[in-house]
Scaffold this motif. Sequence first.
Motif, PDB file in Angstrom:
ATOM      1  N   GLU A   1      44.050  67.419  60.583  1.00 47.09           N
ATOM      2  CA  GLU A   1      45.108  67.822  61.517  1.00 47.09           C
ATOM      3  C   GLU A   1      45.109  69.333  61.685  1.00 47.09           C
ATOM      4  OE1 GLU A   1      48.060  64.112  60.253  1.00 47.09           O
ATOM      5  OE2 GLU A   1      48.663  66.155  59.771  1.00 47.09           O
ATOM      6  N   ASN A   2      45.097  69.815  62.937  1.00 48.03           N
ATOM      7  CA  ASN A   2      45.128  71.264  63.233  1.00 48.03           C
ATOM      8  C   ASN A   2      44.068  72.032  62.453  1.00 48.03           C
ATOM      9  OD1 ASN A   2      47.400  70.756  64.869  1.00 48.03           O
ATOM     10  ND2 ASN A   2      48.739  70.895  63.069  1.00 48.03           N
ATOM     11  N   GLY A   3      42.916  71.417  62.326  1.00 46.18           N
ATOM     12  CA  GLY A   3      41.811  72.098  61.631  1.00 46.18           C
ATOM     13  C   GLY A   3      41.885  72.026  60.127  1.00 46.18           C
ATOM     14  N   ASN A   4      42.862  71.301  59.613  1.00 43.65           N
ATOM     15  CA  ASN A   4      42.997  71.190  58.151  1.00 43.65           C
ATOM     16  C   ASN A   4      42.814  69.750  57.686  1.00 43.65           C
ATOM     17  OD1 ASN A   4      43.837  73.957  57.702  1.00 43.65           O
ATOM     18  ND2 ASN A   4      45.750  73.353  58.700  1.00 43.65           N
ATOM     19  N   SER A   5      42.362  69.609  56.444  1.00 42.52           N
ATOM     20  CA  SER A   5      42.363  68.291  55.808  1.00 42.52           C
ATOM     21  C   SER A   5      43.761  68.051  55.252  1.00 42.52           C
ATOM     22  CB  SER A   5      41.348  68.245  54.662  1.00 42.52           C
ATOM     23  OG  SER A   5      40.054  68.407  55.175  1.00 42.52           O
ATOM     24  N   VAL A   6      44.356  66.942  55.653  1.00 39.86           N
ATOM     25  CA  VAL A   6      45.734  66.656  55.236  1.00 39.86           C
ATOM     26  C   VAL A   6      45.763  65.333  54.483  1.00 39.86           C
ATOM     27  CG1 VAL A   6      48.083  66.185  56.063  1.00 39.86           C
ATOM     28  CG2 VAL A   6      46.657  67.884  57.232  1.00 39.86           C
ATOM     29  N   ASP A   7      46.298  65.355  53.280  1.00 42.30           N
ATOM     30  CA  ASP A   7      46.454  64.125  52.494  1.00 42.30           C
ATOM     31  C   ASP A   7      47.928  63.766  52.462  1.00 42.30           C
ATOM     32  OD1 ASP A   7      43.794  64.406  51.998  1.00 42.30           O
ATOM     33  OD2 ASP A   7      44.038  65.104  49.930  1.00 42.30           O
ATOM     34  N   ARG A   8      48.246  62.560  52.832  1.00 45.63           N
ATOM     35  CA  ARG A   8      49.649  62.124  52.800  1.00 45.63           C
ATOM     36  C   ARG A   8      49.832  61.070  51.731  1.00 45.63           C
ATOM     37  NH1 ARG A   8      51.384  60.416  58.691  1.00 45.63           N
ATOM     38  NH2 ARG A   8      49.729  61.542  59.738  1.00 45.63           N
ATOM     39  N   THR A   9      50.828  61.261  50.877  1.00 45.74           N
ATOM     40  CA  THR A   9      51.152  60.260  49.858  1.00 45.74           C
ATOM     41  C   THR A   9      52.293  59.410  50.378  1.00 45.74           C
ATOM     42  OG1 THR A   9      50.490  61.735  48.098  1.00 45.74           O
ATOM     43  CG2 THR A   9      51.972  59.939  47.487  1.00 45.74           C
ATOM     44  N   ILE A  10      52.074  58.112  50.408  1.00 48.15           N
ATOM     45  CA  ILE A  10      53.128  57.194  50.841  1.00 48.15           C
ATOM     46  C   ILE A  10      53.834  56.710  49.577  1.00 48.15           C
ATOM     47  CG2 ILE A  10      53.626  55.044  52.066  1.00 48.15           C
ATOM     48  CD1 ILE A  10      50.822  55.505  53.453  1.00 48.15           C
ATOM     49  N   ILE A  11      55.100  57.027  49.477  1.00 50.11           N
ATOM     50  CA  ILE A  11      55.832  56.663  48.259  1.00 50.11           C
ATOM     51  C   ILE A  11      56.525  55.328  48.475  1.00 50.11           C
ATOM     52  CG2 ILE A  11      57.693  57.358  46.688  1.00 50.11           C
ATOM     53  CD1 ILE A  11      56.888  60.290  47.492  1.00 50.11           C
ATOM     54  N   THR A  12      56.213  54.379  47.620  1.00 52.37           N
ATOM     55  CA  THR A  12      56.807  53.039  47.735  1.00 52.37           C
ATOM     56  C   THR A  12      57.478  52.681  46.415  1.00 52.37           C
ATOM     57  OG1 THR A  12      54.732  52.049  47.042  1.00 52.37           O
ATOM     58  CG2 THR A  12      55.085  52.205  49.398  1.00 52.37           C
ATOM     59  N   GLU A  13      58.328  51.650  46.470  1.00 42.59           N
ATOM     60  CA  GLU A  13      58.988  51.229  45.223  1.00 42.59           C
ATOM     61  C   GLU A  13      57.961  50.621  44.267  1.00 42.59           C
ATOM     62  OE1 GLU A  13      61.246  47.394  45.649  1.00 42.59           O
ATOM     63  OE2 GLU A  13      60.725  47.695  47.748  1.00 42.59           O
ATOM     64  N   ALA A  14      58.226  50.744  42.974  1.00 39.62           N
ATOM     65  CA  ALA A  14      57.320  50.166  41.978  1.00 39.62           C
ATOM     66  C   ALA A  14      57.373  48.648  42.081  1.00 39.62           C
ATOM     67  CB  ALA A  14      57.751  50.607  40.579  1.00 39.62           C
ATOM     68  N   CYS A  15      56.226  47.993  41.880  1.00 42.44           N
ATOM     69  CA  CYS A  15      56.198  46.528  41.984  1.00 42.44           C
ATOM     70  C   CYS A  15      55.260  45.987  40.925  1.00 42.44           C
ATOM     71  CB  CYS A  15      55.745  46.114  43.385  1.00 42.44           C
ATOM     72  SG  CYS A  15      55.752  44.340  43.622  1.00 42.44           S
ATOM     73  N   GLU A  16      55.824  45.774  39.749  1.00 42.15           N
ATOM     74  CA  GLU A  16      55.029  45.365  38.593  1.00 42.15           C
ATOM     75  C   GLU A  16      54.340  44.014  38.833  1.00 42.15           C
ATOM     76  OE1 GLU A  16      54.044  43.545  34.848  1.00 42.15           O
ATOM     77  OE2 GLU A  16      55.781  42.896  36.003  1.00 42.15           O
ATOM     78  N   ASP A  17      54.998  43.118  39.604  1.00 38.58           N
ATOM     79  CA  ASP A  17      54.448  41.762  39.771  1.00 38.58           C
ATOM     80  C   ASP A  17      53.360  41.663  40.843  1.00 38.58           C
ATOM     81  OD1 ASP A  17      55.390  41.149  42.410  1.00 38.58           O
ATOM     82  OD2 ASP A  17      57.339  40.660  41.646  1.00 38.58           O
ATOM     83  N   MET A  18      52.955  42.793  41.387  1.00 38.46           N
ATOM     84  CA  MET A  18      51.883  42.840  42.393  1.00 38.46           C
ATOM     85  C   MET A  18      52.171  41.931  43.597  1.00 38.46           C
ATOM     86  SD  MET A  18      48.429  43.369  40.161  1.00 38.46           S
ATOM     87  CE  MET A  18      47.544  44.427  41.311  1.00 38.46           C
ATOM     88  N   GLY A  19      53.418  41.912  44.027  1.00 35.62           N
ATOM     89  CA  GLY A  19      53.781  41.206  45.257  1.00 35.62           C
ATOM     90  C   GLY A  19      53.957  39.705  45.116  1.00 35.62           C
TER      91      GLY A  19
END
Length: 360
Positions: free
Chosen positions: A295-313
């Motif tokens: 983006e705009n000449g830069n490498s951008v890393d986005r972290t998507i924060i989600t709730e913890a889910c021990e049971d793997m869905g």
Amino acid sequence: MAIKVGVIGAGWMVKYHAAGFRAAGAEIVAVADPAPGAAARAAAEWGIEQVFESVDEMLEKAAGLDAVSIIVPNKFHAPLALQCLKAGKHVFCEKPPGLSAAEVKEMVDVAEKQGKTLMFNFNNRARPESQAMKKYVDDGTIGTINSAQAKWIRRTGIPGFGGWFTTKAMAGGGATIDLLHMIDLSLYFMGYPEPAHVLAKTFDTHITDPGFKGPWGIPDREGGTTDVEAAAHGFVLFKSGQVLSLQVSWAEMVKREEVSVVFQGTKAGGKVERLFARDGYDETAIDTCELYAQENGNSVDRTIITEACEDMGRIHSASNFIDTINGKAEPFNTPDQAHKLMLIIDALYKSAETGAPVAI
Ligand SMILES: NC(=O)c1ccc[n+]([C@@H]2O[C@H](COP(=O)([O-])OP(=O)(O)OC[C@H]3O[C@@H](n4cnc5c(N)ncnc54)[C@H](O)[C@@H]3O)[C@@H](O)[C@H]2O)c1
């Protein structure tokens, strides 16, 4: 009226199915398992009223059953699903969908003919990370996924020696068919493209070595069969030009258990990953859900924060089945996708056997 569910197979996965069905307002009215005492134990533990030692009896005697949940060794998935669909029940079936694509095609056709919901427990699609990532796929942020890498790799994860898991006639294969979740999740993100060619190699290097036994699974069976692969490496080319590479193992000398899909899209890349500290233990698991863009000449890393889910869905996946029957949600998976997945699994095994690429 609450959907009434009968559970078939009283193993440890019942706790997740029961929690998910109940969260969506269903009643679990019966459990059937031919192993002496197994259904009664599960019924007492999970508060299920009616206990049967055969599925025939459950279908005959459990009044008002709308749906069944199939949680038994892989060989019985197709015959039990067909029996229950023909008896007019909706079916939620554990993964893998069946032993082969031919079996699953029959299940798909009968479900359609009977007008019943047929879903499979691809619970990794229901994880918060997967659902969050799917939104970025659907809203166009990622563009077309050109290439993806699917991995479920374990260092010491053989689920018992000589039992049904290591017997091809019972399980359909070893690590590849057992840990097919990340192949499915890759396809889910890629839009379930039509496969064209598959190339794979399987390995059985450690499959009889007790040093590679996992901390879970079923007890070893003296004199039982162990004729499945410990690991597979493969490549799928789709008619769309997209590609998928995969690594799946119960026993490979890797640093730690890794469960991941990484992909490269035309607009962004991404990763959904769970790293376990030790095989099968997740109290110190590290979950990652990230997007990679320029983006705009830069490498951008986005972290998507989600709730913890021990049971793997697993719980959300089961509740989605009930919500789908009630018309409250779109299904997390469709019968046609399960069939396509099994065409790929069949082709992976065929390629490994023949040493040549397989056209689908
Ligand atoms: N989605 C997941 O995360 C996940 C995790 C573990 C297992 N599984 C799947 O769940 C299924 C069962 O695995 P498990 O580890 O519970 O196996 P298991 O060997 O513990 O078997 C479960 C139960 O099924 C019963 N059973 C066997 N044949 C039956 C039949 N014909 N009718 C009724 N009951 C029958 C057995 O007596 C046993 O009590 C497999 O398909 C496996 O792939 C899925």
